[in-house]
Design a protein around this motif. Structure first.
Motif, PDB file in Angstrom:
ATOM      1  N   ASP A   1       0.865  -1.182   0.000  1.00  0.00           N
ATOM      2  CA  ASP A   1       0.000   0.000   0.000  1.00  0.00           C
ATOM      3  C   ASP A   1       0.905   1.237   0.000  1.00  0.00           C
ATOM      4  OD1 ASP A   1      -1.619   2.197   0.810  1.00  0.00           O
ATOM      5  OD2 ASP A   1      -3.077   0.824   1.677  1.00  0.00           O
ATOM      6  N   ILE A   2       0.910   1.980  -1.103  1.00  0.00           N
ATOM      7  CA  ILE A   2       1.813   3.119  -1.240  1.00  0.00           C
ATOM      8  C   ILE A   2       1.497   4.202  -0.207  1.00  0.00           C
ATOM      9  CG2 ILE A   2       2.475   5.027  -2.759  1.00  0.00           C
ATOM     10  CD1 ILE A   2       3.801   2.413  -3.443  1.00  0.00           C
ATOM     11  N   ASP A   3       0.226   4.469   0.047  1.00  0.00           N
ATOM     12  CA  ASP A   3      -0.149   5.468   1.055  1.00  0.00           C
ATOM     13  C   ASP A   3       0.431   5.118   2.417  1.00  0.00           C
ATOM     14  OD1 ASP A   3      -1.569   6.883  -0.772  1.00  0.00           O
ATOM     15  OD2 ASP A   3      -3.528   6.093  -0.206  1.00  0.00           O
ATOM     16  N   ARG A   4       0.238   3.871   2.803  1.00  0.00           N
ATOM     17  CA  ARG A   4       0.713   3.443   4.109  1.00  0.00           C
ATOM     18  C   ARG A   4       2.235   3.466   4.159  1.00  0.00           C
ATOM     19  NH1 ARG A   4      -0.847  -2.257   7.164  1.00  0.00           N
ATOM     20  NH2 ARG A   4       0.825  -2.217   8.688  1.00  0.00           N
ATOM     21  N   TRP A   5       2.880   3.029   3.067  1.00  0.00           N
ATOM     22  CA  TRP A   5       4.348   2.985   3.055  1.00  0.00           C
ATOM     23  C   TRP A   5       4.933   4.382   3.201  1.00  0.00           C
ATOM     24  CZ3 TRP A   5       7.859   5.003  -0.572  1.00  0.00           C
ATOM     25  CH2 TRP A   5       9.187   4.665  -0.331  1.00  0.00           C
ATOM     26  N   ILE A   6       4.447   5.349   2.418  1.00  0.00           N
ATOM     27  CA  ILE A   6       4.971   6.709   2.518  1.00  0.00           C
ATOM     28  C   ILE A   6       4.682   7.283   3.902  1.00  0.00           C
ATOM     29  CG2 ILE A   6       4.673   9.077   1.675  1.00  0.00           C
ATOM     30  CD1 ILE A   6       4.415   8.010  -1.114  1.00  0.00           C
ATOM     31  N   GLY A   7       3.462   7.047   4.423  1.00  0.00           N
ATOM     32  CA  GLY A   7       3.121   7.540   5.758  1.00  0.00           C
ATOM     33  C   GLY A   7       4.050   6.994   6.823  1.00  0.00           C
ATOM     34  N   GLU A   8       4.348   5.692   6.755  1.00  0.00           N
ATOM     35  CA  GLU A   8       5.229   5.082   7.753  1.00  0.00           C
ATOM     36  C   GLU A   8       6.664   5.583   7.610  1.00  0.00           C
ATOM     37  OE1 GLU A   8       4.776   0.927   7.136  1.00  0.00           O
ATOM     38  OE2 GLU A   8       2.998   0.754   8.419  1.00  0.00           O
ATOM     39  N   GLU A   9       7.120   5.811   6.371  1.00  0.00           N
ATOM     40  CA  GLU A   9       8.494   6.212   6.152  1.00  0.00           C
ATOM     41  C   GLU A   9       8.766   7.646   6.615  1.00  0.00           C
ATOM     42  OE1 GLU A   9      11.263   4.483   4.852  1.00  0.00           O
ATOM     43  OE2 GLU A   9       9.953   2.802   5.337  1.00  0.00           O
ATOM     44  N   VAL A  10       7.803   8.537   6.432  1.00  0.00           N
ATOM     45  CA  VAL A  10       8.057   9.952   6.746  1.00  0.00           C
ATOM     46  C   VAL A  10       7.580  10.345   8.131  1.00  0.00           C
ATOM     47  CG1 VAL A  10       7.877  10.530   4.297  1.00  0.00           C
ATOM     48  CG2 VAL A  10       5.889  10.859   5.776  1.00  0.00           C
ATOM     49  N   GLU A  11       6.767   9.509   8.774  1.00  0.00           N
ATOM     50  CA  GLU A  11       6.161   9.932  10.043  1.00  0.00           C
ATOM     51  C   GLU A  11       7.213  10.222  11.114  1.00  0.00           C
ATOM     52  OE1 GLU A  11       5.282   5.595  12.128  1.00  0.00           O
ATOM     53  OE2 GLU A  11       3.613   6.840  11.482  1.00  0.00           O
ATOM     54  N   GLN A  12       8.189   9.344  11.270  1.00  0.00           N
ATOM     55  CA  GLN A  12       9.178   9.537  12.320  1.00  0.00           C
ATOM     56  C   GLN A  12      10.051  10.755  12.040  1.00  0.00           C
ATOM     57  OE1 GLN A  12       9.242   8.078  15.145  1.00  0.00           O
ATOM     58  NE2 GLN A  12       7.765   6.459  14.765  1.00  0.00           N
ATOM     59  N   ALA A  13      10.459  10.925  10.778  1.00  0.00           N
ATOM     60  CA  ALA A  13      11.297  12.076  10.430  1.00  0.00           C
ATOM     61  C   ALA A  13      10.541  13.377  10.628  1.00  0.00           C
ATOM     62  CB  ALA A  13      11.766  11.956   8.981  1.00  0.00           C
ATOM     63  N   PHE A  14       9.312  13.448  10.135  1.00  0.00           N
ATOM     64  CA  PHE A  14       8.514  14.653  10.306  1.00  0.00           C
ATOM     65  C   PHE A  14       8.220  14.915  11.774  1.00  0.00           C
ATOM     66  CE2 PHE A  14       6.336  14.902   5.849  1.00  0.00           C
ATOM     67  CZ  PHE A  14       7.544  15.319   5.314  1.00  0.00           C
ATOM     68  N   ALA A  15       7.818  13.865  12.506  1.00  0.00           N
ATOM     69  CA  ALA A  15       7.421  14.043  13.907  1.00  0.00           C
ATOM     70  C   ALA A  15       8.589  14.520  14.760  1.00  0.00           C
ATOM     71  CB  ALA A  15       6.858  12.732  14.464  1.00  0.00           C
ATOM     72  N   ALA A  16       9.769  13.942  14.564  1.00  0.00           N
ATOM     73  CA  ALA A  16      10.922  14.332  15.371  1.00  0.00           C
ATOM     74  C   ALA A  16      11.311  15.782  15.107  1.00  0.00           C
ATOM     75  CB  ALA A  16      12.105  13.403  15.078  1.00  0.00           C
ATOM     76  N   GLN A  17      11.337  16.182  13.834  1.00  0.00           N
ATOM     77  CA  GLN A  17      11.749  17.536  13.494  1.00  0.00           C
ATOM     78  C   GLN A  17      10.733  18.570  13.961  1.00  0.00           C
ATOM     79  OE1 GLN A  17      14.645  18.602  12.186  1.00  0.00           O
ATOM     80  NE2 GLN A  17      15.379  16.511  12.344  1.00  0.00           N
TER      81      GLN A  17
END
Length: 416
Positions: free
Chosen positions: A220-236
């Motif tokens: 699932d591309i939506d889920r994959w992109i969401g999982e990949e960027v969530e930690q980077a976005f959230a931490a910053q």
């Protein structure tokens, strides 16, 4: 009976794993209380705690922290959408834009996306600027950020289409008065207005994928992109919301000028002193926290939360009130927050540690205190060249933030 209103639990369906995790957490908390009571008893008898008991309390405290993080991960897992083919009757057919975006991500075919964005007269079309993700993907990213970003979960969030949000506010307020039914109404002066500005800044992440992953139709591309960027976005963004200097990032609430609560004025945040540099004076922690709570007006206090890092939380977990009750209480259900004196406790790692002069604890109605501004649209630029054989996805979003009501929160300053 606690004089403060209990925190409202976050309603969430409990899974068997979640119930087991909560049971383990409550069992660990009971062990922590017993060990800490033993430590306090030793201090009363010998004026110092046994080293082994201190180590036991710290060890159980660390186990509590880990168990709490495990429950948070379980709660986040429940937010994830099911993969195609799972129970529940499948999922809705993807939109035309989502299908075009998936072809772009998987194979680099941008023709359909370019046609759709030109049709929508979008200014963000083109290979150099990337393409806007479908609404489904943007919603998924926003939902996951709200679940794991501590400040975003309690602050106000507003989505705008412009680069800057300008918010007017009244400095003096409109003039009013009482008059009789037949008396003349004298003309009142107009309110004096000022303006708060919230510019949005670019935040990016660059997840990488293999061609095998992109060729796998079950992903699932939506889920994959969401999982990949969530930690980077959230931490910053979490760090910026707390300590950001406003230069190419949001302005954090800890960078706002502070002043003693007795001399509070608009444009600064009021502070309450703990009574001792770097900590609490003996047997006064509960009283100081009560002073902090009641420094906030009743209208803000109803929806207020404590914000601190895990090391400060570990210190407060050991404190009791005059009746021997612990001020810190574990979450009542999976997905709920631990409470301090009946108010939710939010753990933000970027808050300062307890030290002389530090403002390690914030208390307030963060929905009225801090405003997060998201510019509509998340962009993705597919880059198959820079890191061959991997494909990079340069993902950007624009976000800003700042204090919008300086009276809606107070800080506890660890000073005499």
């Amino acid at each position: 009976m606690n004089e403060f209103s209990p925190a409202a639990p976050m309603t969430k369906a409990a899974t068997p794993g979640g119930r087991d995790s909560l049971d383990d957490f409550m069992e660990a908390f009971e062990g922590f209380r017993e060990a800490n009571d033993e430590r306090l008893g030793a201090i009363e008898k010998r004026m110092s705690a046994d080293v082994l008991t201190e180590e036991k309390v710290d060890r159980i405290g660390r186990a509590l922290d880990e168990q709490e993080r495990r429950m948070e991960r379980l709660a986040l897992k429940q937010l994830r959408p099911p993969l195609a083919g799972n129970e529940g009757g499948g999922r809705a057919l993807p939109s035309e834009r989502k299908q075009a975006f998936e072809r772009y991500v998987r194979a680099g075919d941008e023709r359909e996306l370019r046609r759709l964005e030109e049709k929508a007269m979008s200014s963000l079309t083109g290979a150099d600027g990337g393409f806007l993700v479908p609404d489904e993907t943007e919603t998924e990213i926003g939902r996951r950020l709200a679940a794991i970003s501590p400040i975003r979960s309690i602050a106000s969030v507003r989505t705008v289409s412009a680069a800057v949000l300008k918010k007017p506010f009244a400095i003096t307020g409109a003039q009013t008065g009482w008059v009789g039914e037949t008396e003349a109404r004298p003309q009142t002066t107009a309110p004096l207005l000022a303006e708060l500005s919230f510019p949005t800044m670019e935040l990016y992440a660059m997840p990488a994928a293999t061609n095998a992953l992109l060729d796998d139709a079950a992903v699932d591309i939506d889920r994959w992109i969401g999982e990949e960027v969530e930690q980077a976005f959230a931490a910053q963004e979490s760090a910026a919301f707390v300590t950001g200097d406003g230069v190419n990032k949001p302005a954090g609430f800890m960078t706002v000028p502070t002043v003693d609560e007795a001399a509070w004025a608009w444009g600064s945040v009021g502070t309450i002193a703990s009574g001792m540099n770097g900590g609490f004076a003996p047997d006064t922690a509960a009283d100081v926290l009560i002073d902090l709570v009641h420094a906030l007006k009743a209208g803000y206090r109803q929806n207020a939360s404590f914000v601190m890092n895990r090391r400060t939380q570990a210190a407060l977990r050991k404190i009791k009130d005059a009746d021997g009750n612990y001020l810190w209480q574990p979450p009542s259900s999976v997905g709920a927050r631990a409470t301090l004196m009946g108010f939710p406790m939010v753990e933000a790692e970027d808050m300062p540690d307890m030290a002389a002069g530090s403002k390690a604890i914030a208390f307030g109605d963060f929905a009225r205190f801090y405003l997060i501004v998201d510019r509509q649209g998340v962009r993705v630029l597919r880059d198959p060249y820079s890191a061959k054989p991997y494909v990079l996805f340069y993902t950007t979003k624009r976000v800003g933030g700042g204090v919008q009501d300086f009276d809606a929160a107070k800080f506890l300053e660890f000073s005499a």
